[in-house]
Structures are given as structure tokens and as C-alpha cells.
Motif scaffolding. Structure first.
Motif, PDB file in Angstrom:
ATOM      1  N   SER A   1      72.975  39.270  40.315  1.00 16.04           N
ATOM      2  CA  SER A   1      72.094  38.734  39.267  1.00 16.04           C
ATOM      3  C   SER A   1      70.807  38.195  39.870  1.00 16.04           C
ATOM      4  N   GLY A   2      70.917  37.528  41.018  1.00  8.83           N
ATOM      5  CA  GLY A   2      69.707  37.038  41.682  1.00  8.83           C
ATOM      6  C   GLY A   2      68.784  38.167  42.079  1.00  8.83           C
ATOM      7  N   CYS A   3      69.353  39.269  42.590  1.00  4.67           N
ATOM      8  CA  CYS A   3      68.514  40.411  42.969  1.00  4.67           C
ATOM      9  C   CYS A   3      67.838  41.012  41.747  1.00  4.67           C
ATOM     10  N   VAL A   4      68.576  41.116  40.625  1.00  5.85           N
ATOM     11  CA  VAL A   4      67.979  41.667  39.404  1.00  5.85           C
ATOM     12  C   VAL A   4      66.835  40.789  38.929  1.00  5.85           C
ATOM     13  N   LEU A   5      67.076  39.470  38.915  1.00  4.52           N
ATOM     14  CA  LEU A   5      66.024  38.566  38.438  1.00  4.52           C
ATOM     15  C   LEU A   5      64.808  38.592  39.352  1.00  4.52           C
ATOM     16  N   LEU A   6      65.053  38.616  40.668  1.00  9.40           N
ATOM     17  CA  LEU A   6      63.941  38.657  41.620  1.00  9.40           C
ATOM     18  C   LEU A   6      63.128  39.940  41.455  1.00  9.40           C
ATOM     19  N   GLY A   7      63.834  41.066  41.301  1.00 10.35           N
ATOM     20  CA  GLY A   7      63.136  42.336  41.126  1.00 10.35           C
ATOM     21  C   GLY A   7      62.318  42.363  39.858  1.00 10.35           C
ATOM     22  N   ALA A   8      62.895  41.866  38.757  1.00 14.33           N
ATOM     23  CA  ALA A   8      62.156  41.854  37.496  1.00 14.33           C
ATOM     24  C   ALA A   8      60.956  40.923  37.591  1.00 14.33           C
ATOM     25  N   LEU A   9      61.117  39.790  38.290  1.00 12.55           N
ATOM     26  CA  LEU A   9      60.001  38.858  38.448  1.00 12.55           C
ATOM     27  C   LEU A   9      58.873  39.505  39.245  1.00 12.55           C
ATOM     28  N   PHE A  10      59.231  40.229  40.316  1.00 12.56           N
ATOM     29  CA  PHE A  10      58.182  40.859  41.121  1.00 12.56           C
ATOM     30  C   PHE A  10      57.485  41.973  40.350  1.00 12.56           C
ATOM     31  N   ALA A  11      58.260  42.729  39.553  1.00 11.09           N
ATOM     32  CA  ALA A  11      57.623  43.774  38.736  1.00 11.09           C
ATOM     33  C   ALA A  11      56.666  43.155  37.738  1.00 11.09           C
ATOM     34  N   LEU A  12      57.070  42.028  37.153  1.00 10.97           N
ATOM     35  CA  LEU A  12      56.196  41.348  36.193  1.00 10.97           C
ATOM     36  C   LEU A  12      54.939  40.825  36.876  1.00 10.97           C
ATOM     37  N   ILE A  13      55.090  40.264  38.077  1.00 11.22           N
ATOM     38  CA  ILE A  13      53.924  39.731  38.801  1.00 11.22           C
ATOM     39  C   ILE A  13      52.957  40.859  39.147  1.00 11.22           C
ATOM     40  N   GLY A  14      53.499  41.999  39.592  1.00 11.18           N
ATOM     41  CA  GLY A  14      52.639  43.128  39.933  1.00 11.18           C
ATOM     42  C   GLY A  14      51.847  43.620  38.740  1.00 11.18           C
ATOM     43  N   SER A  15      52.501  43.711  37.583  1.00 11.02           N
ATOM     44  CA  SER A  15      51.780  44.196  36.415  1.00 11.02           C
ATOM     45  C   SER A  15      50.836  43.149  35.860  1.00 11.02           C
ATOM     46  N   PHE A  16      51.170  41.862  36.047  1.00 13.02           N
ATOM     47  CA  PHE A  16      50.233  40.825  35.634  1.00 13.02           C
ATOM     48  C   PHE A  16      48.979  40.867  36.500  1.00 13.02           C
ATOM     49  N   GLY A  17      49.161  41.187  37.784  1.00 13.22           N
ATOM     50  CA  GLY A  17      48.010  41.327  38.666  1.00 13.22           C
ATOM     51  C   GLY A  17      47.105  42.460  38.233  1.00 13.22           C
ATOM     52  N   ILE A  18      47.681  43.542  37.714  1.00 11.76           N
ATOM     53  CA  ILE A  18      46.866  44.656  37.213  1.00 11.76           C
ATOM     54  C   ILE A  18      45.981  44.206  36.060  1.00 11.76           C
ATOM     55  N   VAL A  19      46.502  43.303  35.210  1.00 11.10           N
ATOM     56  CA  VAL A  19      45.682  42.835  34.091  1.00 11.10           C
ATOM     57  C   VAL A  19      44.675  41.796  34.555  1.00 11.10           C
ATOM     58  N   LYS A  20      45.083  40.920  35.458  1.00 10.63           N
ATOM     59  CA  LYS A  20      44.319  39.708  35.746  1.00 10.63           C
ATOM     60  C   LYS A  20      43.184  39.935  36.749  1.00 10.63           C
ATOM     61  N   LEU A  21      43.425  40.752  37.779  1.00 13.27           N
ATOM     62  CA  LEU A  21      42.472  40.821  38.894  1.00 13.27           C
ATOM     63  C   LEU A  21      41.180  41.521  38.489  1.00 13.27           C
ATOM     64  N   PRO A  22      40.048  41.203  39.145  1.00 16.42           N
ATOM     65  CA  PRO A  22      38.750  41.583  38.593  1.00 16.42           C
ATOM     66  C   PRO A  22      38.347  43.045  38.745  1.00 16.42           C
ATOM     67  N   ASP A  23      38.554  43.673  39.897  1.00 16.92           N
ATOM     68  CA  ASP A  23      38.118  45.065  39.995  1.00 16.92           C
ATOM     69  C   ASP A  23      39.173  45.906  40.706  1.00 16.92           C
ATOM     70  N   LEU A  24      38.914  47.192  40.818  1.00 20.14           N
ATOM     71  CA  LEU A  24      39.988  48.105  41.206  1.00 20.14           C
ATOM     72  C   LEU A  24      40.490  47.856  42.608  1.00 20.14           C
ATOM     73  N   MET A  25      39.600  47.529  43.544  1.00 21.89           N
ATOM     74  CA  MET A  25      40.052  47.359  44.919  1.00 21.89           C
ATOM     75  C   MET A  25      40.966  46.154  45.072  1.00 21.89           C
ATOM     76  N   THR A  26      40.801  45.127  44.240  1.00 20.92           N
ATOM     77  CA  THR A  26      41.772  44.031  44.271  1.00 20.92           C
ATOM     78  C   THR A  26      42.988  44.351  43.411  1.00 20.92           C
ATOM     79  N   ARG A  27      42.759  45.080  42.330  1.00 21.13           N
ATOM     80  CA  ARG A  27      43.872  45.449  41.456  1.00 21.13           C
ATOM     81  C   ARG A  27      44.884  46.329  42.168  1.00 21.13           C
ATOM     82  N   LEU A  28      44.394  47.067  43.167  1.00 23.10           N
ATOM     83  CA  LEU A  28      45.257  47.996  43.888  1.00 23.10           C
ATOM     84  C   LEU A  28      46.360  47.263  44.648  1.00 23.10           C
ATOM     85  N   HIS A  29      46.110  45.989  44.997  1.00 26.24           N
ATOM     86  CA  HIS A  29      47.100  45.252  45.784  1.00 26.24           C
ATOM     87  C   HIS A  29      48.363  44.979  44.992  1.00 26.24           C
TER      88      HIS A  29
END
Lengths: 89, 140
Positions: free
Chosen positions: B10-38
């Protein structure tokens, strides 16, 4: 406990896919859209994995592997098309 | 299923889902493509790795067989994520960025190598450095 974790995981990955969809729709440049589509493929793989765990079957892993391969291939083909104007020269 | 194993999965599932959410939030939040790529190349790939690890342990608990499929997907994703990120960044540099204005100087006699280097299979005979900011006009 695992079923609750799976439901939370489903919700989080679905929210992530919605965010990718936002970037896919409004993304100012073309490569933003390619990046969003690439990330959507990864999130789709995550959904397939979670669904396989919830259904207690490992029949979906081949589809996940196919998604991974085709996502990578389509991203590289699209970038190559933007770079060179052609995919296979 | 034993309690400790269920906690770890369960911890691995929650951690994985949290990281996927953080990655996609970064796609929305970060200012331009070269930072969004991270965000997707690091966070989302790591999150999917955690999810696949959870799935590996879960099916080992369920059936008692070690399934190689998750490891294949994991290996494939971890190998291909930097390659696709490199391609996206390179296509962005060649299609959107003016190298004279927007890129910092390299501090060396040679410029940015992605504009100057001609690859081995490049048979169009142009001299090196002839693919600068107006490369988009040369397509087709």
C-alpha cells in the motif's frame, strides 16, 4: 487497506491525467503537446497496472508493455518529424 | 495476506500515485517547456517505477510466482524516458529557440553542439553551423 490505497491511487492518477489533458489542450507550443501526450501514456500504464492489481489478474501486463513501446515510438517519431520533416529518410 | 506485506504494498502504491500526481502537476505549473520537461521525465517515471514494484510484490504474494513482466516494463521505461526527453528538448531547441538570442554563450570557441554538429547520416551537404534559428523554414 490495500483496496483503499488502490482507490486513492486511481484518484491521483486520474487527476494527473486531467492535468496532462489541460496541457495537451492549451499548451502553447507543439512540443508541449507532445510532452503532455507522452506523460499521458505513462499515466495510462499506471492506470492499467492499478486495474490489474484491483482485479487480481496479471492479464494486463502485455497491454502495459505495448503501451510503453508505442508511447516511446510515437514520441520519437513525432520529434523526428519536427526535427527533420520526415520520419524515415 | 500478511499485514506487513500489505502495508509495504500500500505504501508503494501511494508513493507511486503521489509521484505521478507531482509530475503532472509540474507539467501544469512550471513556466516553459525546458523546465516542464523535468517533471514527467523524473517524477512520473519514478512514480510508475514504484507502482510496478508494488505490483511485483503483490502478485508474488498472491500467486507465489515471480513475474518478469513488471521488470520488463520498468526496464523499458527507465531506458526510454531520457531518450524521449532528449528528443523533445532537441526538437524544441531547433523549432522554437533562437540560439543567437535566447541561449547563453558556451564560453568556448565552439557554439552549442546541437546546432553545429552534423551527424554521420547527414547527407545533405550543408556546412556545419548552417542550421540555426531559421531551421523551421527548411523543412520539407
Amino acid at each position: 487497506m490495500l483496496s483503499t490505497a488502490l482507490i486513492i491511487g486511481f484518484l491521483a492518477v486520474c487527476a494527473a491525467t486531467v492535468m496532462n489533458l489541460y496541457r495537451l489542450l492549451v499548451g502553447p507550443t507543439m512540443m508541449d503537446r507532445v510532452l503532455a501526450a507522452d506523460t499521458m501514456v505513462i499515466n495510462a500504464i499506471a492506470l492499467i497496472i492499478l486495474y490489474g492489481m484491483q482485479q487480481q489478474t496479471n492479464a494486463y501486463f502485455e497491454s502495459a508493455l505495448l503501451f510503453a513501446m508505442f508511447g516511446f515510438t510515437s514520441t520519437v517519431a513525432y520529434c523526428r518529424f519536427v526535427l527533420r520533416g520526415d520520419i524515415i529518410e | 495476506m500478511p499485514f506487513v506485506e500489505e502495508c509495504v504494498i500500500s505504501g508503494c502504491v501511494l508513493l507511486g500515485a503521489l509521484f505521478a500526481l507531482i509530475g503532472s502537476f509540474g507539467i501544469v505549473k512550471l513556466p516553459d517547456l525546458m523546465t516542464r520537461l523535468h517533471a514527467p521525465t523524473k517524477a512520473t517515471t519514478l512514480g510508475l517505477g514504484s507502482l510496478l514494484l508494488a505490483s511485483l510484490m503483490y502478485f508474488y504474494q498472491l500467486d507465489g510466482v515471480f513475474s518478469i513482466n513488471e521488470l520488463l516494463i520498468l526496464l523499458f521505461l527507465f531506458l526510454t524516458a531520457p531518450i524521449s526527453a532528449h528528443f523533445i528538448g532537441k526538437a524544441h531547441l531547433h523549432s522554437q529557440v533562437d540560439p543567437e538570442i535566447e541561449l547563453p554563450p558556451t564560453g568556448r570557441p565552439c557554439g552549442w553542439s546541437t546546432y553545429e554538429q552534423t551527424s554521420v547520416g547527414d547527407d545533405d551537404g550543408r556546412p556545419a553551423g548552417d542550421r540555426g534559428g531559421d531551421y523551421r523554414g527548411e523543412l520539407g
